[in-house]
Scaffold this active site. Sequence first.
Site, PDB file in Angstrom:
ATOM      1  CE  LYS A 169     -45.586  36.299  34.636  1.00 49.59           C
ATOM      2  NZ  LYS A 169     -45.678  37.442  35.552  1.00 49.59           N
ATOM      3  CE  LYS A 238     -45.378  28.362  36.479  1.00 45.52           C
ATOM      4  NZ  LYS A 238     -46.768  28.806  36.332  1.00 45.52           N
TER       5      LYS A 238
END
Length: 295
Positions: A169, A238
């Site tokens: 991811k 992030k």
Amino acid sequence: MTRSLLFIGVGRMGSLMAGHLVDSGYDVALADLSPEALEPFAASGCPTATTAADLPGDIVITMLPTDAHVREALLGENGALASRKRQTVIDMSSVSPEATRSLAAELATYGTTLLDAPVSGGMAGAKTASLIGMVGGEPDVFAACQPILEAMCSKVIHVGPVGSGHVVKALNNYLSAATLWTATEALTVGTRLGLDPARMLEVWTAGSGRSHATEVKLPDHVLTRSFDFGQSLKLFCKDIGIASDLAAKAGAETPALDALKALWEGARDSIGPEADITRIASMMEAMQKGSGGKP
């Protein structure tokens, strides 16, 4: 396979994903810090609470912003494992692989297995249950939980042991960051040269310049001036940071990733951490007008 689920985190995407589980006939309890987010589910008869400890559910699904949030939701004072045993946790957040592996080891002491199953596809994919799931964990646990994931995803791929889903991811979001930035730059250049942005996107999407940015993000969220893809710069940065950390741990030299990390963090600092990622288009437009980057 149990039909009893506990879904923690019914924000913009989580609420849509949980809705598909309810529609698929699962018994779903839901927890979220926001009572307002829980209201539609409570109105339909689902058990809801602002903490998870007393809610039913053999399998816990988390869809939360950071690994700290995931840990607190599971192991905190009022967490899902505070007062009852749970069979499996499926973490669908986008968080650190290292923290996930540590969490899996700790959950094992409770007799609870863990799958990390982050998704790609954004709000559009969440609405239509067409997300792509990338899953890390034991193959037998994945096989048992696959029908649950397929209620929310059009494709679910087992990619390796625990933590692997979050690795894939993070790297996926690095690729997404690269294509969105470069496609937006290309669109800005062509527009300044007097070309029709919709026609340019039509060409690029049909040709070798095709990407999710040219197919979805730019036509649906930039040309419409809605800037509402549904992902904040804070969370996107992030994820890019996680990819950068992974590269460092691998001892890999990644000059493109390093440059993109700096560009996206600069955008976050310029237009605000809560701004949608597609808002970089208005930032680039403003920069061309000499406004210092403020849209």
